[in-house]
Design an enzyme around this catalytic site. Structure first.
Site, PDB file in Angstrom:
ATOM      1  N   SER A  35       0.831  -1.204   0.000  1.00 55.91           N
ATOM      2  CA  SER A  35       0.000   0.000   0.000  1.00 55.91           C
ATOM      3  C   SER A  35       0.866   1.255   0.000  1.00 55.91           C
ATOM      4  O   SER A  35       1.809   1.370   0.794  1.00 55.91           O
ATOM      5  CB  SER A  35      -0.915   0.015   1.223  1.00 55.91           C
ATOM      6  OG  SER A  35      -1.558   1.269   1.351  1.00 55.91           O
ATOM      7  N   GLY A  40       6.776   3.205   5.508  1.00 53.44           N
ATOM      8  CA  GLY A  40       7.207   3.503   6.873  1.00 53.44           C
ATOM      9  C   GLY A  40       6.612   2.566   7.898  1.00 53.44           C
ATOM     10  O   GLY A  40       7.078   2.506   9.032  1.00 53.44           O
ATOM     11  N   THR A  42       3.424   0.403  10.176  1.00 50.59           N
ATOM     12  CA  THR A  42       2.285   0.640  11.063  1.00 50.59           C
ATOM     13  C   THR A  42       2.496   1.855  11.953  1.00 50.59           C
ATOM     14  O   THR A  42       1.610   2.698  12.098  1.00 50.59           O
ATOM     15  CB  THR A  42       2.042  -0.605  11.932  1.00 50.59           C
ATOM     16  OG1 THR A  42       1.645  -1.694  11.098  1.00 50.59           O
ATOM     17  CG2 THR A  42       0.941  -0.344  12.955  1.00 50.59           C
ATOM     18  N   GLY A 182      -7.876  -0.473  23.603  1.00 50.20           N
ATOM     19  CA  GLY A 182      -9.189   0.061  23.935  1.00 50.20           C
ATOM     20  C   GLY A 182      -9.117   1.177  24.954  1.00 50.20           C
ATOM     21  O   GLY A 182      -9.809   2.200  24.836  1.00 50.20           O
ATOM     22  N   LEU A 183      -8.262   1.018  25.959  1.00 47.66           N
ATOM     23  CA  LEU A 183      -8.137   2.041  26.993  1.00 47.66           C
ATOM     24  C   LEU A 183      -7.506   3.320  26.442  1.00 47.66           C
ATOM     25  O   LEU A 183      -7.894   4.426  26.836  1.00 47.66           O
ATOM     26  CB  LEU A 183      -7.324   1.512  28.168  1.00 47.66           C
ATOM     27  CG  LEU A 183      -7.947   0.372  28.973  1.00 47.66           C
ATOM     28  CD1 LEU A 183      -7.093   0.053  30.197  1.00 47.66           C
ATOM     29  CD2 LEU A 183      -9.370   0.707  29.401  1.00 47.66           C
ATOM     30  N   GLU A 200     -16.005  -4.997  28.145  1.00 50.94           N
ATOM     31  CA  GLU A 200     -14.934  -5.981  28.327  1.00 50.94           C
ATOM     32  C   GLU A 200     -15.562  -7.349  28.598  1.00 50.94           C
ATOM     33  O   GLU A 200     -16.430  -7.480  29.450  1.00 50.94           O
ATOM     34  CB  GLU A 200     -14.030  -5.572  29.485  1.00 50.94           C
ATOM     35  CG  GLU A 200     -13.024  -6.615  29.918  1.00 50.94           C
ATOM     36  CD  GLU A 200     -12.146  -7.102  28.773  1.00 50.94           C
ATOM     37  OE1 GLU A 200     -12.111  -8.321  28.551  1.00 50.94           O
ATOM     38  OE2 GLU A 200     -11.516  -6.252  28.093  1.00 50.94           O
ATOM     39  N   HIS A 444      15.406  18.215  40.821  1.00 44.50           N
ATOM     40  CA  HIS A 444      14.194  18.521  41.596  1.00 44.50           C
ATOM     41  C   HIS A 444      13.604  19.853  41.103  1.00 44.50           C
ATOM     42  O   HIS A 444      14.351  20.793  40.842  1.00 44.50           O
ATOM     43  CB  HIS A 444      14.537  18.639  43.080  1.00 44.50           C
ATOM     44  CG  HIS A 444      13.401  19.131  43.925  1.00 44.50           C
ATOM     45  ND1 HIS A 444      12.387  18.303  44.351  1.00 44.50           N
ATOM     46  CD2 HIS A 444      13.105  20.380  44.390  1.00 44.50           C
ATOM     47  CE1 HIS A 444      11.520  19.018  45.070  1.00 44.50           C
ATOM     48  NE2 HIS A 444      11.933  20.283  45.096  1.00 44.50           N
TER      49      HIS A 444
END
Length: 459
Positions: A35, A40, A42, A182-183, A200, A444
């Site tokens: 394609s 490059g 996924t 999914g998350l 789920e 810090h």
């Protein structure tokens, strides 16, 4: 028939990097990509880069308070345009990097084995055959489409690839699958302003994580407005004039329930992309999950053919694919000191908000191994840095071997975890005792200084 030193099927991270390496050794390389939208691989086109670009835009969207849904839709359209611009540029850059190399020929077409040494290439214009002494399979993975009635060719049902082409923000989105993918999408679309419901099939989210971590993740995401329905076995999807209706069975009670949404996202896992390769003709075997079987140097059951990246199963990360390239490079041109057997541990991150990152064992795994281990954990709110950026949710957890003082694992559900998990990875990979991070001088205020306390164990 055209003859090359190497044929690479698939323009992904490991394959494209290997192509450049081989070309530097004056190998003649054929790169086959089916394609022109996937130069490059996924990561650049449908994975890491576009999703992280959208996640960043979603985080910016959360800073805008009091917007109407129409205003949020406008922001979403701009985010999609931004994502498209990023991927278009990177795709072209990747193509030019290879196509501009005199030792590399890029073919846009589908590759299929005719024999262990011959690959047939079918383009839009013609079909021809190539041969080489070395062949590398780098075809990646694809979305698993579950056998749910009504989802085939349904314009309201999307995969993680196709939903990123959707230019209109759905008001209501159902996500089928409560795993990491999914998350990530749930967190992102909720930040854009969609009403998100995650279904789920199991009784708990992200089963690979300890239950205290999973519970904290669910709690934080629910505060974003995401609704979770567990034990949900999806039965069918039907389309109305404006909305789709999804029917699911509660496997705990046996009840059938319905939900309505503008869009449904299938986040039901991925499988190796091997079906069209005709691997049988090459003598290349796959396992019961369809993943190509390889040895520690990524050689298949036909040794001059190797597999790179997601197509061989295991961890599906771009950086693992890149390390596959390093293994092959050292095997061909180096001292063979790299192999799949010596690259653990490998860290990973899930780009929800805040991101979830982990390396090594969790507490449950350490317990199953009957190790003498110690656990330390605390909430993110105790870290000074999070108060300066206004992100105070999450938790950190570390596990050490009480006998050897080595770090067994670490889970970070906190801001910037995808960056600082690499510090733990370096400590583990170089064999440092946990005291190395306990006593290290960090800047810090920073997230990394939390390791001074996280690795303060009493033995």
């Amino acid at each position: 028939m055209k003859e090359f030193d190497a044929i690479i099927i698939g323009f992904g991270k490991g394959g494209k990097t290997l192509a450049t390496e081989l070309a530097q050794h004056d190998w003649k390389v054929a790169m086959i990509e089916r394609s022109d939208k996937m130069y490059g691989g996924t990561c650049i086109n449908i994975g890491c880069i576009p999703t992280k670009a959208l996640i960043h835009q979603a985080e910016l969207a959360t800073l805008k308070k009091g917007l109407s849904f129409e205003e949020r839709k406008a922001d979403y359209r701009k985010a999609i345009a931004f994502k498209n611009n990023v991927t278009d540029k990177l795709r072209q850059k990747n193509y030019d990097n290879l196509a501009g190399n005199p030792n590399i020929t890029v073919y846009t077409g589908e590759g299929q084995f005719v024999s262990p040494e011959i690959v047939r290439v079918t383009t839009k214009e013609e079909t021809f055959e190539l041969t080489a002494k070395h062949i590398f399979i780098n075809t990646g993975a694809e979305t698993v489409i579950p056998p749910i009635s009504g989802i085939q060719d349904n314009p309201k049902v999307f995969t993680s690839t196709t939903i990123m082409e959707l230019e209109e923000l759905p008001r209501q989105l159902i996500i089928v699958g409560g795993g990491y993918i999914g998350l990530e999408f749930a967190s992102m679309y909720a930040s854009f302003g969609a009403e998100v419901t995650v279904l789920e099939g199991f009784s708990a989210l992200i089963p690979r994580e300890d239950r205290d971590i999973a519970a904290n993740v669910q709690e934080v995401l629910e505060k974003k407005g995401i609704r979770f329905i567990l034990n949900a076995n999806v039965q069918s999807v039907t389309n109305g004039e404006k909305e789709a209706t999804l029917t699911y069975k509660d496997t705990a009670s046996g009840e059938l329930n319905t939900l309505q949404a503008d869009a449904i996202l299938l986040a039901t896992g991925r499988k190796p992309n091997t079906e069209s390769l005709n691997l049988k003709a090459a003598g290349v075997e796959v396992n019961e999950r369809g993943a190509i079987i390889v040895d520690e140097y990524l050689k298949t059951t036909t040794p001059h053919i190797r597999a790179i990246g997601d197509v061989k199963g295991g961890l599906q990360f771009t950086y693992v694919s890149l390390d596959d390239y390093r293994i092959i490079r050292e095997d061909l041109f180096g001292n063979r000191d790299r192999a799949t057997t010596n690259r653990e541990p490998i860290s990973y991150s899930v780009f929800i908000e805040p991101p979830l990152s982990r390396i090594g064992m969790n507490e449950e795994e350490a317990r199953k191994k009957n190790l003498n281990f110690k656990v330390n954990k605390f909430t993110v709110s105790s870290i000074p840095r999070v108060h300066t950026i206004g992100k105070t949710e999450g938790m950190l957890k570390a596990i050490i071997d009480a006998d050897t003082k080595k770090i067994l694992g670490c889970t970070l559900f906190c801001p910037e975890s995808s960056e600082i998990i690499n510090i733990v990875a370096i400590a583990m990979k170089t064999g440092q005792d946990y005291t190395f991070l306990r006593d290290f001088i960090f800047t810090h205020p920073s997230m990394s200084e939390s390791f001074n306390d996280l690795f303060r164990f009493k033995l």
